[in-house]
Design an enzyme around this catalytic site. Structure first.
Site, PDB file in Angstrom:
ATOM      1  N   SER A 127     -91.891 -71.932  64.453  1.00  0.00           N
ATOM      2  CA  SER A 127     -90.949 -70.997  63.850  1.00  0.00           C
ATOM      3  C   SER A 127     -91.097 -71.094  62.339  1.00  0.00           C
ATOM      4  CB  SER A 127     -89.515 -71.340  64.274  1.00  0.00           C
ATOM      5  OG  SER A 127     -88.638 -70.339  63.805  1.00  0.00           O
ATOM      6  N   GLU A 128     -91.172 -69.946  61.684  1.00  0.00           N
ATOM      7  CA  GLU A 128     -91.575 -69.911  60.270  1.00  0.00           C
ATOM      8  C   GLU A 128     -90.640 -70.699  59.346  1.00  0.00           C
ATOM      9  OE1 GLU A 128     -91.390 -65.742  60.441  1.00  0.00           O
ATOM     10  OE2 GLU A 128     -89.635 -65.547  59.160  1.00  0.00           O
ATOM     11  N   ASN A 129     -89.392 -70.929  59.795  1.00  0.00           N
ATOM     12  CA  ASN A 129     -88.463 -71.685  58.961  1.00  0.00           C
ATOM     13  C   ASN A 129     -88.669 -73.193  59.075  1.00  0.00           C
ATOM     14  OD1 ASN A 129     -87.449 -71.178  61.623  1.00  0.00           O
ATOM     15  ND2 ASN A 129     -85.493 -72.033  61.007  1.00  0.00           N
ATOM     16  N   SER A 157     -94.935 -74.841  56.348  1.00  0.00           N
ATOM     17  CA  SER A 157     -94.830 -73.946  57.496  1.00  0.00           C
ATOM     18  C   SER A 157     -95.741 -72.732  57.313  1.00  0.00           C
ATOM     19  CB  SER A 157     -93.372 -73.490  57.663  1.00  0.00           C
ATOM     20  OG  SER A 157     -93.274 -72.616  58.756  1.00  0.00           O
TER      21      SER A 157
END
Lengths: 226, 221
Positions: free
Chosen positions: B55-57, B97
């Site tokens: 997940s990009e976060n 990330s």
């Protein structure tokens, strides 16, 4: 003795000038330094440029700062929230400037600033509206866009634990932009859930070393699970 | 749009589209799922097939949504929903990330889209008639950075307009990056020749599928 822990919000905000570029940590409300944003509102600085992934949700924090007219420009990847229309209303009324930046480019521009890299070429956004007017170059067969480092006058971040040297840890996905922003500002202020004695943090687990942090303020608001 | 013959096929629903795509993800891949139907894909990868979701976060090894009593307010996904961390998972900051994304370390990214062009251009972040403030998030980074970009979307718009097009009419997210498209009617590979049909739902004819695409479709050679 080095002691970066400050006791009052006034000390935490000291020196933040009108017109400052303010980096605000957080992804949505997770990892967002809510107390420091409230402190900034109280401090009164205006004509700010805010760099943040989102443009505020609900009616508090960044949404409130925007609604008060303190922000001239926002640099952001996703200024949309189901729970806030403050930014959209200001934007449509022409009362705030938006620089829309792909999320990875936003993070990388701040990493570059923190690392002394002045600019870099990336394939992200090539051939799109967001690359309009930017220098491009084909490198190793890939079309790239030139992006400049993005630094702040101040970074306001949230961390989990801090010590008096300013060493920080984070909690889960609350880490997000905070460590990157800490490196990219001339003044970094962290609000932390816990303050620990120097030496109590596992040296292998420190995420942001104190060299990147100027002030730490203790803002406990309850350990999860809440 | 011309209606061809009697309609004897049933388009896939959102969950079935996600399930169809999930079948093609092998064990060992690192995968980022976009918001919307792509997010549902994770529900259709059995837990014993070790696929690692990013997940990009800053979450690598993301697991399903927690029961209400196990919600951790500090653990969310890119859609800002509460999630869990699988054993072996870890947290990273945003620049790391996106290094995973932009540095070509993800095996697959699945995104929704408004349109995909025959050369693999994708439009998924803005509509030209959109009067709200623009928002891009991580779409442009994901589209150019992952080793493979697969799109999952309806074959046509609600008004019946084709989403597989010769040229994008919506603002581009990235150029010549889409490798596959999964719709409610078929699966397409994006090739030098254009869209090649890999799979179709039962009861659908090639002609009926072509009638729902502006771009010319090809059968595998």
């Amino acid at each position: 003795m080095i002691n970066r822990i400050v006791r009052t919000m006034a000390e935490a905000m000291a020196g933040i000038a009108d017109g400052a570029v303010v980096l605000l940590g957080g992804f949505g409300s997770v990892g967002q330094p809510q107390a420091l944003i409230d402190g900034l509102i109280e401090h009164g600085a205006k004509d700010l440029t805010v760099v943040a992934n989102n443009a505020g949700s609900g009616g508090e924090g960044l949404a409130k700062l925007l609604a008060m007219g303190r922000v001239r420009k926002i640099v952001c990847s996703y200024p949309r929230s189901p729970s806030a229309t403050v930014f959209e209303d200001l934007y449509k009324a022409g009362r705030i400037e938006l620089e829309l930046v792909p999320q990875g480019t936003l993070a990388e521009r701040m990493r570059a600033a923190g690392a002394g890299v002045q600019a870099f070429f990336t394939p992200t956004s090539y051939g799109t509206k967001l690359a309009a007017g930017k220098e491009t170059r084909e490198i190793n067969g890939r079309n790239c866009v030139l992006e400049y480092a993005l630094s702040g006058d101040v970074a306001l971040i949230e961390a989990w634990q801090g010590d008096r040297w300013g060493n920080l840890t984070y909690r889960r996905s609350g880490r997000n932009f905070n460590p990157v922003m800490a490196t990219a500002a001339r003044l970094t202020v962290a609000q932390t859930q816990h303050i620990v004695e120097l030496g109590a943090l596992d040296a292998e687990a420190v995420v942001t070393p104190g060299i990147f942090v100027d002030r730490v303020i203790h803002v406990p608001y309850g350990d999860p699970p809440l | 749009m011309p209606e061809t013959s009697s309609v004897a096929f049933k388009p896939l629903g959102r969950a079935a589209m996600a399930e169809r795509l999930a079948r093609d993800i092998p064990e060992g891949w690192y995968v980022n799922l976009g918001i919307g139907i792509p997010t549902l894909v994770a529900d259709h990868v059995p837990l014993d097939r070790e696929v690692i979701f990013h997940s990009e976060n800053g979450v690598l090894g993301m697991g399903p949504a927690p029961a209400a009593e196990h919600i951790d307010p500090w653990l969310i996904n890119a859609g800002k929903q509460h999630v869990t961390l699988r054993q072996g998972g870890c947290f990273v900051h945003h620049a790391d990330s996106f290094a995973m994304i932009r540095g070509g370390h993800l095996d697959l990214c699945v995104l929704g889209a408004y349109q995909v062009a025959t050369n693999g251009d994708i439009a998924n972040w803005a509509t030209s008639e959109n009067d709200t403030a623009p928002a891009v998030g991580g779409a442009m980074d994901l589209a150019v950075g992952a080793k493979r970009l697969w799109v999952v979307m309806e074959q046509t718009t609600r008004e019946g307009h084709a989403r597989l097009v010769n040229r994008l009419s919506y603002p581009a997210t990235a150029l010549a990056v889409v490798k596959r498209v999964y719709t409610n009617l078929a699966v397409f590979e994006v090739t030098e020749r254009g869209f090649v049909v890999l799979d179709m739902i039962a009861g659908l004819s090639f002609a009926a599928l072509q009638a729902r695409s502006e771009a010319k479709l090809h059968l595998p050679s």
